[in-house]
Design a protein around this motif. Sequence first.
Motif, PDB file in Angstrom:
ATOM      1  N   LYS A  70      -5.748   9.561   5.294  1.00 44.93           N
ATOM      2  CA  LYS A  70      -5.244   7.936   4.885  1.00 44.93           C
ATOM      3  C   LYS A  70      -6.380   7.011   5.113  1.00 44.93           C
ATOM      4  O   LYS A  70      -5.883   5.750   4.516  1.00 44.93           O
ATOM      5  N   SER A  71      -7.482   7.311   4.146  1.00 43.55           N
ATOM      6  CA  SER A  71      -8.321   6.238   3.817  1.00 43.55           C
ATOM      7  C   SER A  71      -8.364   6.215   2.537  1.00 43.55           C
ATOM      8  O   SER A  71      -7.160   6.518   1.500  1.00 43.55           O
ATOM      9  N   MET A  72      -8.592   4.975   2.831  1.00 42.42           N
ATOM     10  CA  MET A  72      -7.817   4.193   1.540  1.00 42.42           C
ATOM     11  C   MET A  72      -9.099   3.455   0.540  1.00 42.42           C
ATOM     12  O   MET A  72     -10.275   2.870   0.538  1.00 42.42           O
ATOM     13  N   ILE A  73      -9.562   4.243  -0.418  1.00 44.10           N
ATOM     14  CA  ILE A  73     -10.300   3.788  -1.842  1.00 44.10           C
ATOM     15  C   ILE A  73     -10.142   3.216  -2.990  1.00 44.10           C
ATOM     16  O   ILE A  73      -8.527   3.991  -3.107  1.00 44.10           O
ATOM     17  N   GLN A  74     -10.835   3.172  -3.564  1.00 43.78           N
ATOM     18  CA  GLN A  74     -10.457   2.779  -4.837  1.00 43.78           C
ATOM     19  C   GLN A  74     -10.913   2.310  -5.403  1.00 43.78           C
ATOM     20  O   GLN A  74     -12.694   1.978  -5.021  1.00 43.78           O
ATOM     21  N   VAL A  75     -11.986   2.565  -7.145  1.00 39.91           N
ATOM     22  CA  VAL A  75     -13.256   3.025  -7.478  1.00 39.91           C
ATOM     23  C   VAL A  75     -12.501   2.182  -8.978  1.00 39.91           C
ATOM     24  O   VAL A  75     -11.490   2.429  -9.661  1.00 39.91           O
ATOM     25  N   TRP A  76     -13.284   1.187  -9.211  1.00 41.05           N
ATOM     26  CA  TRP A  76     -13.319   1.097 -10.549  1.00 41.05           C
ATOM     27  C   TRP A  76     -14.229   0.867 -11.815  1.00 41.05           C
ATOM     28  O   TRP A  76     -15.183   0.913 -11.007  1.00 41.05           O
ATOM     29  N   ASP A  77     -13.531   0.823 -12.892  1.00 38.74           N
ATOM     30  CA  ASP A  77     -15.184   0.925 -14.040  1.00 38.74           C
ATOM     31  C   ASP A  77     -14.826  -0.171 -14.257  1.00 38.74           C
ATOM     32  O   ASP A  77     -14.221  -0.591 -14.743  1.00 38.74           O
ATOM     33  N   LEU A  78     -16.042  -0.970 -13.752  1.00 40.94           N
ATOM     34  CA  LEU A  78     -16.609  -2.008 -14.162  1.00 40.94           C
ATOM     35  C   LEU A  78     -16.824  -2.569 -16.065  1.00 40.94           C
ATOM     36  O   LEU A  78     -15.966  -3.821 -16.083  1.00 40.94           O
ATOM     37  N   LYS A  79     -16.832  -1.791 -16.152  1.00 40.94           N
ATOM     38  CA  LYS A  79     -16.868  -2.037 -17.743  1.00 40.94           C
ATOM     39  C   LYS A  79     -15.547  -1.806 -18.688  1.00 40.94           C
ATOM     40  O   LYS A  79     -15.106  -2.920 -19.097  1.00 40.94           O
ATOM     41  N   ASP A  88     -10.378  -0.398 -15.065  1.00 45.29           N
ATOM     42  CA  ASP A  88     -10.165   1.162 -14.968  1.00 45.29           C
ATOM     43  C   ASP A  88      -9.771   1.405 -13.534  1.00 45.29           C
ATOM     44  O   ASP A  88     -11.032   1.368 -13.537  1.00 45.29           O
ATOM     45  N   SER A  89      -9.379   2.271 -12.753  1.00 49.95           N
ATOM     46  CA  SER A  89      -9.488   1.926 -11.253  1.00 49.95           C
ATOM     47  C   SER A  89      -9.282   3.631 -11.055  1.00 49.95           C
ATOM     48  O   SER A  89      -7.428   3.841 -11.543  1.00 49.95           O
ATOM     49  N   VAL A  90      -9.722   4.343 -10.005  1.00 46.67           N
ATOM     50  CA  VAL A  90      -8.912   5.596  -9.805  1.00 46.67           C
ATOM     51  C   VAL A  90      -8.804   4.821  -8.370  1.00 46.67           C
ATOM     52  O   VAL A  90      -9.558   4.107  -7.342  1.00 46.67           O
ATOM     53  N   LYS A  91      -7.995   5.735  -7.396  1.00 47.70           N
ATOM     54  CA  LYS A  91      -7.441   5.248  -5.731  1.00 47.70           C
ATOM     55  C   LYS A  91      -7.025   6.581  -5.421  1.00 47.70           C
ATOM     56  O   LYS A  91      -6.355   7.341  -5.680  1.00 47.70           O
ATOM     57  N   SER A  92      -6.783   6.045  -3.190  1.00 45.95           N
ATOM     58  CA  SER A  92      -6.283   6.936  -3.007  1.00 45.95           C
ATOM     59  C   SER A  92      -5.071   6.965  -2.997  1.00 45.95           C
ATOM     60  O   SER A  92      -4.422   5.747  -2.981  1.00 45.95           O
ATOM     61  N   PRO A  93      -4.203   7.815  -2.580  1.00 48.99           N
ATOM     62  CA  PRO A  93      -3.074   8.216  -2.650  1.00 48.99           C
ATOM     63  C   PRO A  93      -2.263   7.539  -1.813  1.00 48.99           C
ATOM     64  O   PRO A  93      -1.321   6.830  -1.970  1.00 48.99           O
ATOM     65  N   SER A  94      -2.605   7.300  -0.318  1.00 48.82           N
ATOM     66  CA  SER A  94      -2.740   5.831   0.130  1.00 48.82           C
ATOM     67  C   SER A  94      -2.234   4.621  -0.029  1.00 48.82           C
ATOM     68  O   SER A  94      -1.551   3.985   0.415  1.00 48.82           O
ATOM     69  N   LEU A  95      -2.261   4.211  -1.416  1.00 54.00           N
ATOM     70  CA  LEU A  95      -2.291   3.290  -1.789  1.00 54.00           C
ATOM     71  C   LEU A  95      -1.470   2.812  -2.376  1.00 54.00           C
ATOM     72  O   LEU A  95      -0.927   1.277  -3.088  1.00 54.00           O
ATOM     73  N   GLY A  96      -0.923   3.677  -2.764  1.00 54.13           N
ATOM     74  CA  GLY A  96       0.260   3.843  -3.761  1.00 54.13           C
ATOM     75  C   GLY A  96      -0.085   3.249  -5.222  1.00 54.13           C
ATOM     76  O   GLY A  96      -0.694   3.181  -5.585  1.00 54.13           O
ATOM     77  N   GLU A  97       0.777   1.745  -5.016  1.00 51.78           N
ATOM     78  CA  GLU A  97       1.068   0.695  -6.360  1.00 51.78           C
ATOM     79  C   GLU A  97       0.317  -0.140  -6.072  1.00 51.78           C
ATOM     80  O   GLU A  97      -0.410  -0.888  -6.936  1.00 51.78           O
ATOM     81  N   ALA A  99     -11.733   1.207   2.330  1.00 54.32           N
ATOM     82  CA  ALA A  99     -11.240   0.475   3.644  1.00 54.32           C
ATOM     83  C   ALA A  99     -10.483   1.096   4.549  1.00 54.32           C
ATOM     84  O   ALA A  99     -10.130   2.234   4.351  1.00 54.32           O
ATOM     85  N   ASP A 100      -9.955   0.289   5.535  1.00 59.42           N
ATOM     86  CA  ASP A 100      -9.984   1.670   7.098  1.00 59.42           C
ATOM     87  C   ASP A 100      -9.028  -0.040   7.714  1.00 59.42           C
ATOM     88  O   ASP A 100      -9.665  -0.715   7.757  1.00 59.42           O
ATOM     89  N   SER A 101      -7.609   0.889   7.952  1.00 64.52           N
ATOM     90  CA  SER A 101      -7.218   0.100   9.679  1.00 64.52           C
ATOM     91  C   SER A 101      -7.969  -0.331  10.480  1.00 64.52           C
ATOM     92  O   SER A 101      -8.655  -0.085  11.029  1.00 64.52           O
ATOM     93  N   THR A 102      -8.089  -1.600  10.784  1.00 66.35           N
ATOM     94  CA  THR A 102      -8.792  -2.235  12.233  1.00 66.35           C
ATOM     95  C   THR A 102      -7.738  -2.826  12.867  1.00 66.35           C
ATOM     96  O   THR A 102      -7.541  -3.015  13.962  1.00 66.35           O
ATOM     97  N   GLU A 103      -5.997  -3.018  12.965  1.00 68.69           N
ATOM     98  CA  GLU A 103      -5.697  -2.599  14.328  1.00 68.69           C
ATOM     99  C   GLU A 103      -5.710  -2.079  15.169  1.00 68.69           C
ATOM    100  O   GLU A 103      -5.405  -3.028  16.291  1.00 68.69           O
ATOM    101  N   GLU A 104      -6.155  -0.736  16.087  1.00 67.45           N
ATOM    102  CA  GLU A 104      -6.887  -0.439  16.857  1.00 67.45           C
ATOM    103  C   GLU A 104      -7.757  -1.246  17.539  1.00 67.45           C
ATOM    104  O   GLU A 104      -7.710  -1.637  18.803  1.00 67.45           O
TER     105      GLU A 104
END
Lengths: 222, 480
Positions: B80-89, B92-101, B159-164
């Motif tokens: 459920k954790s949402m991670i996205q990493v961009w190559d600054l150069k 391009d970015s890779v992200k966790s599946p929970s982010l979808g598109e 990123a993580d949800s702060t709903e709780e």
Amino acid sequence: MRILVLEDYPPLRRSIVECLAEEGYAVDSTNSGDEGLWFVRNHKYNVVLLDIMVPEVSGLEILKKLRSDQNPVPVIMISALDTVNQRIEGLESGADDYLVKPFSLDEMLARVRVQIRRGHEKKSPLITIGDLVIDTSKKNVQRAGKVIDLTRKEYLLLECLAFRNGEVLSREKIARQVYQDYEGGTSNVVDVYIGYLRKKLHSNDLPNLIHTKRGHGYLLSE
Amino acid sequence: MKRPSIRDRLLVWITFVITLIMAVAGTLLYYSVKRSLYSQHDLLVNEAATLILIEVKARNGEVYHEWQTSLNSTSEKSTKSMIQVWDLKTGDSVKSPSLGEEDLERQYGEVGERIFYNVTLPNGVPGRAVGILTLPVKQGIDGNEGFLPEEHPQIFVWADSTEELRDVLIKTKRAFVAAGVAVIFVSAAAIWLIIYFLSLAVQSFSSDLLSREGTEIGEPIPVPDHLPSEVVGIAKKFNALLERIDHFREKDQDFFLNVAHEVRTPLAGVKAVIEQALRQPRKVEDYQKRLREALNATENLVRLINRLMEFGKLRNARESMVETTLSLDLLSENILEKLRGKATENRLRFDVSFCGKTEIDTDEELLSIVVNNLIENAINYAAPNTVIRIKTSNVDRIITFEIQNEHSNMETIPETLDVFFDPFYRADKARNFVKKNIGIGLSFCKEVMIMLGGEITATKSSDHSLCFTIRLPAKEHVSD
């Protein structure tokens, strides 16, 4: 009857003195508290008319001094002070009556007569000695039902004797009480007036009421 | 007009202040709790991010996202954790599946620096993110020769949800509001009760006051023991005021009694003279004599009434005052000249000492009345064959006029000399028609001096002398 008037307001004093004198009273008067006190301590008065506010010694002080001297002379306070407290103060200081200014001279005379009667322990204005009846308020004399016409001096002399009926009064005492300007001495004015009175009272063979006590004076009795 | 009630005002204002304090305190407390919760949350995010961050590696000369593998093989929560990493150069970015598109919002600072910020997660719920600029960690030497991590900076966002957290904060807010409202209501009720019980004593005191009859002016209001100290002062002041009113009423009453008394004697004289005149028929000359006497007797009345009229007019005379500059020395000298004959008749001598600097701005007519009265009184009451001393002075711009004489009857002088200024006061209780003393001269002087802005006092000395002093401010010097 001798009366002392102590009042400092001249028009009022003169009118009171004259009114009393016209009624036949022997009157002494003064406007000074000191002099008034001397008068009353050294003479015998039947009534004292005493104003409260007089110069030197106030009327109330005079009254207190008289009463502390055990002087029983009847005192009528005359004053413009008319509150209940002021009247009470006057009466409690030893006054026999309290007359508020301005007053009627007739009322003053009536109150004077009351005090004179009271001084002689007479409650009624009528003095009866046998068949002699004297109305001191109307100054009217009757003997055996018949009105006797007396002059003012004769009446005063008779009233003086009547107030002290049964008591021997010296010639001097009678003269002081009856005559305004009597200064003492050997005048036979009293004897003369006694003579006139006897003639009027003892006519028609009525019994003698005025008796002579040789060397002492006269008395009126049945 | 409806008057505001102290009780209502107290209640409203205290409640308002309590509400304000509660609102401020509640808000501060709420934000403090919120900050604390978020800090705690950030700490957890940071810990998780730090763990994952080391999984951005350099392998075989390329950036390798090992965390993606870990993510796929770990717990459901991690997925459920949402991670996205961009190559600054390259961007391009890779992200966790929970982010979808969807992409995460990215923020970053210096290398290794944690930037925490709020985000809205792709599923629309609020969240908290941490952005870190990081460099890949070389995994082994083989294949990584020539790989320089500095040339491949990566932006890592976790990123993580702060709903709780939000739910907790909403509940906390509600609890605070409910507690605040309850506190306000309870406080208002308590304040109302406190004010009510405290005001019972004041109410009962006020009822006592209202139930008083107009005739009870002289009676002081009883001050109950339980009356609050703040009101006791007012009650005492009120009682003091009542006393003063009573005192003035008595003075007024005395004044009218005295007037009546003073009028009565001359009136009695006139009445007696007329009554006596009418008691029997008299000669014309006799009537004339008596009428003259009655007429003379009315003079006392007229004199008294004139004085009373002047006295009455005085209070309204302020508007008609005519202020002129005059010398008190000169004014006194003129009056002295007029009265010198009378003083000589009474075998009296004047000893006058004028200072010469007695210019004042005042109403000449009124001041003349005062000076005349004082000199005339001294002549009337000084012991014969004595000296009347008159002195003026100017000290600190206060002009003083003193008149001193040996009194003929010092025993009658009271201890408290203020009574001299009471209307109809006479040193000796006896009236003295010879001196024509009415008894309102000095009280008249006092009224005049008050009007002129000055004062009059009386003092007595051991040498049997009595001294009256008037004081007035000196003339104002106008600078050119």
